[in-house]
Design a protein around this motif. Structure first.
Motif, mmCIF file in Angstrom:
data_model
loop_
_atom_site.group_PDB
_atom_site.id
_atom_site.type_symbol
_atom_site.label_atom_id
_atom_site.label_comp_id
_atom_site.label_asym_id
_atom_site.label_seq_id
_atom_site.Cartn_x
_atom_site.Cartn_y
_atom_site.Cartn_z
ATOM 1 N N THR A 4 33.012 35.739 31.981
ATOM 2 C CA THR A 4 33.450 36.141 33.327
ATOM 3 C C THR A 4 32.278 36.525 34.220
ATOM 4 O OG1 THR A 4 35.412 37.007 32.253
ATOM 5 C CG2 THR A 4 35.078 37.644 34.519
ATOM 6 N N LYS A 7 30.650 33.495 35.554
ATOM 7 C CA LYS A 7 31.556 32.836 36.507
ATOM 8 C C LYS A 7 31.509 33.566 37.856
ATOM 9 C CE LYS A 7 35.111 30.081 37.614
ATOM 10 N NZ LYS A 7 36.503 29.969 37.297
ATOM 11 N N THR A 60 36.201 42.273 41.865
ATOM 12 C CA THR A 60 35.978 42.098 40.427
ATOM 13 C C THR A 60 36.481 43.358 39.725
ATOM 14 O OG1 THR A 60 33.760 43.023 40.604
ATOM 15 C CG2 THR A 60 33.965 40.639 40.815
ATOM 16 N N GLY A 81 42.077 33.531 40.309
ATOM 17 C CA GLY A 81 41.750 34.666 39.438
ATOM 18 C C GLY A 81 42.973 35.520 39.182
ATOM 19 N N ASP A 128 37.945 42.647 33.096
ATOM 20 C CA ASP A 128 37.043 41.523 32.894
ATOM 21 C C ASP A 128 37.505 40.272 33.643
ATOM 22 O OD1 ASP A 128 34.757 40.350 31.762
ATOM 23 O OD2 ASP A 128 35.951 39.441 30.166
ATOM 24 N N ASP A 129 37.784 40.439 34.925
ATOM 25 C CA ASP A 129 38.255 39.300 35.716
ATOM 26 C C ASP A 129 37.833 39.478 37.176
ATOM 27 O OD1 ASP A 129 39.469 36.871 36.155
ATOM 28 O OD2 ASP A 129 41.407 37.455 35.357
#
Ligand code: GUN
Length: 171
Positions: A4, A7, A60, A81, A128-129
């Motif tokens: 992640t 990304k 985030t 997401g 975690d995204d």
């Protein structure tokens, strides 16, 4: 599989995002060339403004959008997401919570309007995204219309929302 963190770095680079004072990352991608003269706007606007603006905005899991308000309605569009949890506090202190996402059969909305002059804050709901959205406003965005209060100031005004305000303020 790319993790992640890489990304997120790739998205920040590809979309040329910068840190936003409220938290998260953004890039303005549209600002209309048309101008609304200040005499056609309410007295809360301190001068002329563009017709409309639009940004990419990314949250985030390790940050959040802190409570703030602007003078105009803001339209959020979900892109990618994890879904976003967004809190709104009206001037009179009424709290509402929304989930911006794609799962329309489970209460998520792909498009959300935050009314002008309401306090609002948001976060990615998963660990975690990231969440990638678009935010559009008319009249166009200007930092002179952006009000980012301290935790103390907002809590004094809305003591009934102390816990919520504490988790969504950092100054
Ligand atoms: N441009 C810079 N910041 C913002 C923001 O928070 N919202 C919108 N719509 N545009 C912006």
């Amino acid at each position: 599989m790319i993790n992640t963190e890489s990304k997120i770095k790739q998205i920040i680079e590809k979309l040329d995002l910068l840190p936003h004072p409220e938290g998260g990352y953004y890039k303005e991608i549209y600002r209309s060339s048309g101008i609304i003269q200040s005499q056609s706007l309410g007295s809360e606007f301190s001068g002329s403004r563009n017709f409309a603006t639009s940004i990419y905005f990314m949250l985030t899991s390790d940050t959040f959008s802190a409570f703030h308000k602007i003078n105009q309605d803001e339209i959020w569009h979900f892109y990618d997401g994890s879904p976003i949890e967004l809190h709104v506090i009206s001037v009179s202190g009424q709290h509402t919570q929304h989930i911006i996402g794609k799962d329309i059969f489970n209460g998520e909305v792909p498009q959300l309007v935050v009314p002008a002059n309401h306090w609002f804050a948001a976060k990615t709901i998963k660990d975690d995204d990231y969440s990638l959205v678009g935010c559009a406003v008319s009249p166009g965005f200007d930092f002179r219309d952006f009000n980012l209060p301290t935790r103390q100031k907002l809590t004094e005004r809305y003591p009934q929302h102390k816990a919520l305000i504490t988790s969504f303020t950092r100054i």
